[in-house]
Motif scaffolding. Structure first.
Motif, PDB file in Angstrom:
ATOM      1  N   GLY A  64      -8.440   5.842   1.789  1.00 10.66           N
ATOM      2  CA  GLY A  64      -7.937   5.024   3.036  1.00 10.66           C
ATOM      3  C   GLY A  64      -7.311   3.832   2.532  1.00 10.66           C
ATOM      4  O   GLY A  64      -6.007   3.294   2.915  1.00 10.66           O
ATOM      5  N   PHE A  65      -7.849   3.143   1.607  1.00 11.84           N
ATOM      6  CA  PHE A  65      -7.328   1.754   1.102  1.00 11.84           C
ATOM      7  C   PHE A  65      -6.167   2.122   0.298  1.00 11.84           C
ATOM      8  O   PHE A  65      -5.188   1.283   0.525  1.00 11.84           O
ATOM      9  CB  PHE A  65      -8.365   1.254  -0.113  1.00 11.84           C
ATOM     10  CG  PHE A  65      -9.760   0.807   0.484  1.00 11.84           C
ATOM     11  CD1 PHE A  65      -9.673   0.404   2.069  1.00 11.84           C
ATOM     12  CD2 PHE A  65     -10.787   0.328  -0.104  1.00 11.84           C
ATOM     13  CE1 PHE A  65     -10.768  -0.066   2.581  1.00 11.84           C
ATOM     14  CE2 PHE A  65     -11.935  -0.083   0.500  1.00 11.84           C
ATOM     15  CZ  PHE A  65     -12.164  -0.233   1.747  1.00 11.84           C
ATOM     16  N   ALA A  66      -6.072   3.314  -0.597  1.00 14.98           N
ATOM     17  CA  ALA A  66      -4.960   3.463  -1.303  1.00 14.98           C
ATOM     18  C   ALA A  66      -3.588   3.584  -0.412  1.00 14.98           C
ATOM     19  O   ALA A  66      -2.523   3.271  -0.931  1.00 14.98           O
ATOM     20  CB  ALA A  66      -5.147   4.713  -2.066  1.00 14.98           C
ATOM     21  N   ILE A  67      -3.711   3.987   0.763  1.00 16.70           N
ATOM     22  CA  ILE A  67      -2.513   4.407   1.496  1.00 16.70           C
ATOM     23  C   ILE A  67      -2.452   2.992   2.408  1.00 16.70           C
ATOM     24  O   ILE A  67      -1.186   2.678   2.847  1.00 16.70           O
ATOM     25  CB  ILE A  67      -2.710   5.624   2.316  1.00 16.70           C
ATOM     26  CG1 ILE A  67      -2.859   6.772   1.534  1.00 16.70           C
ATOM     27  CG2 ILE A  67      -1.680   5.704   3.497  1.00 16.70           C
ATOM     28  CD1 ILE A  67      -3.494   7.997   2.544  1.00 16.70           C
ATOM     29  N   ASN A  68      -3.302   2.266   2.985  1.00 16.36           N
ATOM     30  CA  ASN A  68      -3.228   1.399   3.648  1.00 16.36           C
ATOM     31  C   ASN A  68      -2.626   0.013   3.042  1.00 16.36           C
ATOM     32  O   ASN A  68      -1.754  -0.449   3.934  1.00 16.36           O
ATOM     33  CB  ASN A  68      -4.764   0.893   4.251  1.00 16.36           C
ATOM     34  CG  ASN A  68      -4.825  -0.239   5.117  1.00 16.36           C
ATOM     35  OD1 ASN A  68      -4.250  -0.011   6.308  1.00 16.36           O
ATOM     36  ND2 ASN A  68      -5.269  -1.462   4.828  1.00 16.36           N
ATOM     37  N   PHE A  69      -2.986  -0.306   2.021  1.00 20.48           N
ATOM     38  CA  PHE A  69      -2.474  -1.836   1.393  1.00 20.48           C
ATOM     39  C   PHE A  69      -0.880  -1.574   1.362  1.00 20.48           C
ATOM     40  O   PHE A  69      -0.464  -2.537   1.564  1.00 20.48           O
ATOM     41  CB  PHE A  69      -3.355  -2.120   0.299  1.00 20.48           C
ATOM     42  CG  PHE A  69      -4.800  -2.630   0.461  1.00 20.48           C
ATOM     43  CD1 PHE A  69      -4.865  -3.499   1.209  1.00 20.48           C
ATOM     44  CD2 PHE A  69      -5.926  -1.913   0.032  1.00 20.48           C
ATOM     45  CE1 PHE A  69      -6.388  -4.022   1.698  1.00 20.48           C
ATOM     46  CE2 PHE A  69      -7.087  -2.273   0.395  1.00 20.48           C
ATOM     47  CZ  PHE A  69      -7.460  -3.314   1.180  1.00 20.48           C
ATOM     48  N   PRO A  70      -0.636  -0.623   0.690  1.00 17.88           N
ATOM     49  CA  PRO A  70       0.891  -0.643   0.575  1.00 17.88           C
ATOM     50  C   PRO A  70       1.618  -0.452   2.001  1.00 17.88           C
ATOM     51  O   PRO A  70       2.829  -1.524   2.019  1.00 17.88           O
ATOM     52  CB  PRO A  70       1.403   0.848  -0.393  1.00 17.88           C
ATOM     53  CG  PRO A  70       0.016   1.011  -1.161  1.00 17.88           C
ATOM     54  CD  PRO A  70      -1.232   0.534  -0.184  1.00 17.88           C
ATOM     55  N   ILE A  71       1.019   0.230   2.693  1.00 22.83           N
ATOM     56  CA  ILE A  71       1.826   0.217   4.263  1.00 22.83           C
ATOM     57  C   ILE A  71       1.577  -1.443   4.827  1.00 22.83           C
ATOM     58  O   ILE A  71       2.669  -1.977   5.158  1.00 22.83           O
ATOM     59  CB  ILE A  71       1.045   0.989   5.147  1.00 22.83           C
ATOM     60  CG1 ILE A  71       1.259   2.185   4.832  1.00 22.83           C
ATOM     61  CG2 ILE A  71       1.438   0.597   6.505  1.00 22.83           C
ATOM     62  CD1 ILE A  71       0.444   3.233   5.575  1.00 22.83           C
ATOM     63  N   GLN A  72       0.656  -2.014   4.782  1.00 27.40           N
ATOM     64  CA  GLN A  72       0.536  -3.482   5.155  1.00 27.40           C
ATOM     65  C   GLN A  72       1.551  -4.420   4.525  1.00 27.40           C
ATOM     66  O   GLN A  72       2.351  -4.922   5.202  1.00 27.40           O
ATOM     67  CB  GLN A  72      -0.917  -4.079   4.762  1.00 27.40           C
ATOM     68  CG  GLN A  72      -2.157  -3.614   5.734  1.00 27.40           C
ATOM     69  CD  GLN A  72      -3.323  -4.562   5.375  1.00 27.40           C
ATOM     70  OE1 GLN A  72      -3.674  -4.942   4.299  1.00 27.40           O
ATOM     71  NE2 GLN A  72      -3.964  -4.618   6.560  1.00 27.40           N
ATOM     72  N   LYS A  73       1.754  -4.147   3.048  1.00 29.08           N
ATOM     73  CA  LYS A  73       2.626  -5.141   2.530  1.00 29.08           C
ATOM     74  C   LYS A  73       4.135  -4.747   2.979  1.00 29.08           C
ATOM     75  O   LYS A  73       4.982  -5.739   2.952  1.00 29.08           O
ATOM     76  CB  LYS A  73       2.652  -5.114   1.005  1.00 29.08           C
ATOM     77  CG  LYS A  73       0.923  -5.210   0.281  1.00 29.08           C
ATOM     78  CD  LYS A  73       0.532  -6.311   0.926  1.00 29.08           C
ATOM     79  CE  LYS A  73      -1.063  -6.579   0.926  1.00 29.08           C
ATOM     80  NZ  LYS A  73      -1.639  -7.618   1.353  1.00 29.08           N
ATOM     81  N   PHE A  74       4.436  -3.416   3.019  1.00 28.57           N
ATOM     82  CA  PHE A  74       5.714  -2.948   3.310  1.00 28.57           C
ATOM     83  C   PHE A  74       6.238  -3.595   5.094  1.00 28.57           C
ATOM     84  O   PHE A  74       7.275  -4.010   5.157  1.00 28.57           O
ATOM     85  CB  PHE A  74       5.543  -1.334   3.497  1.00 28.57           C
ATOM     86  CG  PHE A  74       6.896  -0.672   4.095  1.00 28.57           C
ATOM     87  CD1 PHE A  74       7.981  -0.509   3.330  1.00 28.57           C
ATOM     88  CD2 PHE A  74       6.728  -0.450   5.519  1.00 28.57           C
ATOM     89  CE1 PHE A  74       9.000  -0.002   4.101  1.00 28.57           C
ATOM     90  CE2 PHE A  74       7.869   0.326   6.079  1.00 28.57           C
ATOM     91  CZ  PHE A  74       8.686   0.271   5.303  1.00 28.57           C
ATOM     92  N   LEU A  75       5.283  -3.458   5.831  1.00 25.18           N
ATOM     93  CA  LEU A  75       5.413  -3.884   7.036  1.00 25.18           C
ATOM     94  C   LEU A  75       5.342  -5.661   7.154  1.00 25.18           C
ATOM     95  O   LEU A  75       6.133  -6.072   7.748  1.00 25.18           O
ATOM     96  CB  LEU A  75       4.322  -3.330   7.961  1.00 25.18           C
ATOM     97  CG  LEU A  75       4.512  -1.983   8.366  1.00 25.18           C
ATOM     98  CD1 LEU A  75       3.321  -1.500   9.143  1.00 25.18           C
ATOM     99  CD2 LEU A  75       5.826  -1.392   9.045  1.00 25.18           C
TER     100      LEU A  75
END
Length: 490
Positions: free
Chosen positions: A163-174
């Protein structure tokens, strides 16, 4: 004569008043821009951190051993994964932020997908640490009962890792696009769901740590799926153009920046993890570890606002450098540090007043509560220092200084802070207070060095480096170099 001597004085006074008025006006505008990102970022950080905090709080009411097991797994094993994943994901703060500032929106989605590839492979490697948690903790000298229970719980928490692996890139993207309010709402909904499920599974159904693992994994997966749905639904049309094979190009360069980012942030985050491990080597490890994890929990809560500012200043600095506005980047740094120090000072005052009362939120054990009360002074000193340090780390990420700061962190935390902590805690028998004093020494030194570096930075030069970085990281064998058009115009 009187007239001629007074007129210049009045003119200077008017100029000073005008300059002061101009500064206040610019500061107010900057504050609004920072809070536009920082406000939702603070809420997002609070809500997402609260997921594990809620689990730890429920575990504390199951038993002291369970509290220590969940605490050490959360702060040490998950801390390893969290630090690496967040650190590697923070490479996107530099790249996405500067690309957005330069108007190269089409590359943001590609950057995020590259980060997903890298972080998923990293997750597979880190899962070995989760599987062998018990023997690792025993090797580090932890209590067998705590280590065995933390080992079982850690294996159950492997889904959270991905879940971390997907979550952190999404956060930085947004974040790079200042689309942070949607993340805050989704994180809030996930937290509400998590509290309800934790109460049902842990307290009512009495499923213990199994129930804790089920609810925490489910909450993270739900949050990640909600964020993915938000992006795929078309909320970022210019930045997200669909899945692309370009995500698998130029990975070597991307990995280098990701690793530098991870090393920088991990060395900071693991500094606290080491303190928990050292606490486990003291007499009465259940009390020491329990008190230390509660204090770290409180510190993490108190750090939500600086972490929100970290996200905001990273976005502001990277956007302004990407757009070539060096002076605006520098001004933003000054304002955000001032705000962070003022707010954290107020929080410390509240903690000191309630130092005998707040431990009851986390535990019913009187000995643990007394130890937490004793540690409040050290906790307060750490919070004051950390009102500046995370913000300056955000500046470093926004400007792309990850490698430099990684070396600083090694020296301050592990060459100065850790040996000092060991000497004070064990050699001079000051116990947990001595360990924490040594850690404070490292944090203080690091903060001082970052202040000097930030103060002496040539921001015009950083703006030029930002354009060069876009040329390097945005190019591949199949697509035109990002920023090439900008370079031609120069």
């Amino acid at each position: 004569m009187e007239k001629s001597s007074t007129a210049p004085l009045l003119t200077r006074k008017e100029e000073e008043e005008g300059a002061s008025s101009s500064f206040m006006r610019d500061a107010w505008v900057e504050c609004k821009m920072l809070w536009y990102v920082a406000g939702p970022a603070v809420l997002t950080t609070v809500f997402q951190y609260s997921l594990s905090s809620v689990t730890q709080t429920f575990a504390g009411h199951i038993g002291t051993v369970e509290l220590a097991a969940v605490g050490i797994q959360n702060l040490v094993i998950t801390g390893i994964a969290f630090g690496i994943m967040m650190g590697m994901g923070s490479a996107l703060e530099t790249l996405c932020g500067q690309a957005y500032g330069a108007g190269k929106l089409d590359m943001l989605g590609i950057y995020m997908q590259r980060s997903w590839v890298i972080l998923f492979v990293t997750g597979l490697l880190i899962s070995l640490v989760y599987i062998f948690t018990a023997p690792i903790l025993k090797l580090l000298g932890q209590n067998d009962e705590i280590a065995d229970m933390a080992g079982k719980y850690s294996i159950w928490m492997i889904p959270e890792l991905f879940g971390f692996a997907i979550n952190f890139p999404i956060q930085k993207f947004l974040q790079a696009q200042s689309k942070v309010m949607a993340m805050a709402w989704m994180s809030f909904a996930s937290l509400v769901l998590h509290v309800l499920l934790s109460w049902v599974f842990i307290m009512k159904l009495e499923m213990g740590l199994v129930g804790a693992a089920i609810t925490l994994n489910f909450s993270w997966i739900t949050l990640v799926l909600a964020q993915l749905a938000y992006i795929l639904a078309g909320s970022c049309k210019e930045a997200w153009t669909g899945f692309s094979w370009l995500a698998f190009t130029n990975l070597a360069g991307f990995v280098r920046l990701s690793v530098a980012s991870a090393v920088m942030l991990c060395l900071e985050y693991w500094n606290l993890m080491v303190m928990i491990l050292l606490a486990g080597l003291l007499k009465s490890p259940e009390i020491a570890v329990g008190a230390a994890t509660i204090c770290m929990n409180v510190e993490a809560w108190c750090m939500m606002i600086p972490f929100g500012f970290t996200a905001a200043i990273s976005v502001r600095v990277s956007n302004e450098l990407g757009a070539g506005r060096a002076r605006a980047a520098k001004f933003s740094v000054v304002i955000v540090v001032m705000m962070s120090v003022i707010i954290q000072s107020i929080i410390v005052l509240v903690l000191m007043i309630t130092r005998k009362d707040f431990p009851v939120i986390f535990t019913e054990n009187k000995l643990v509560m007394e130890e937490v009360s004793k540690l409040t002074l050290f906790l307060s000193a750490t919070i004051i220092l950390s009102s500046i340090q995370p913000v300056l780390s955000g500046v470093a990420i926004g400007a792309g200084w990850q490698t430099t700061v990684a070396y600083i962190n090694i020296g301050c935390y592990y060459i100065v802070g850790l040996p000092t902590a060991f000497l004070l805690g064990f050699k001079f028998n000051f116990g947990l207070e001595g360990i924490w004093s040594g850690m404070i020494t490292g944090i203080a030194l690091q903060t001082l060095i970052l202040i000097v570096i930030t103060w002496r930075t040539d921001w015009q030069k950083e703006a030029k480096l930002s354009k060069e970085r876009l040329l390097v990281w945005g190019s591949s064998s199949n697509v035109p170099a990002i920023g090439s058009e900008l370079g031609e115009q120069q």
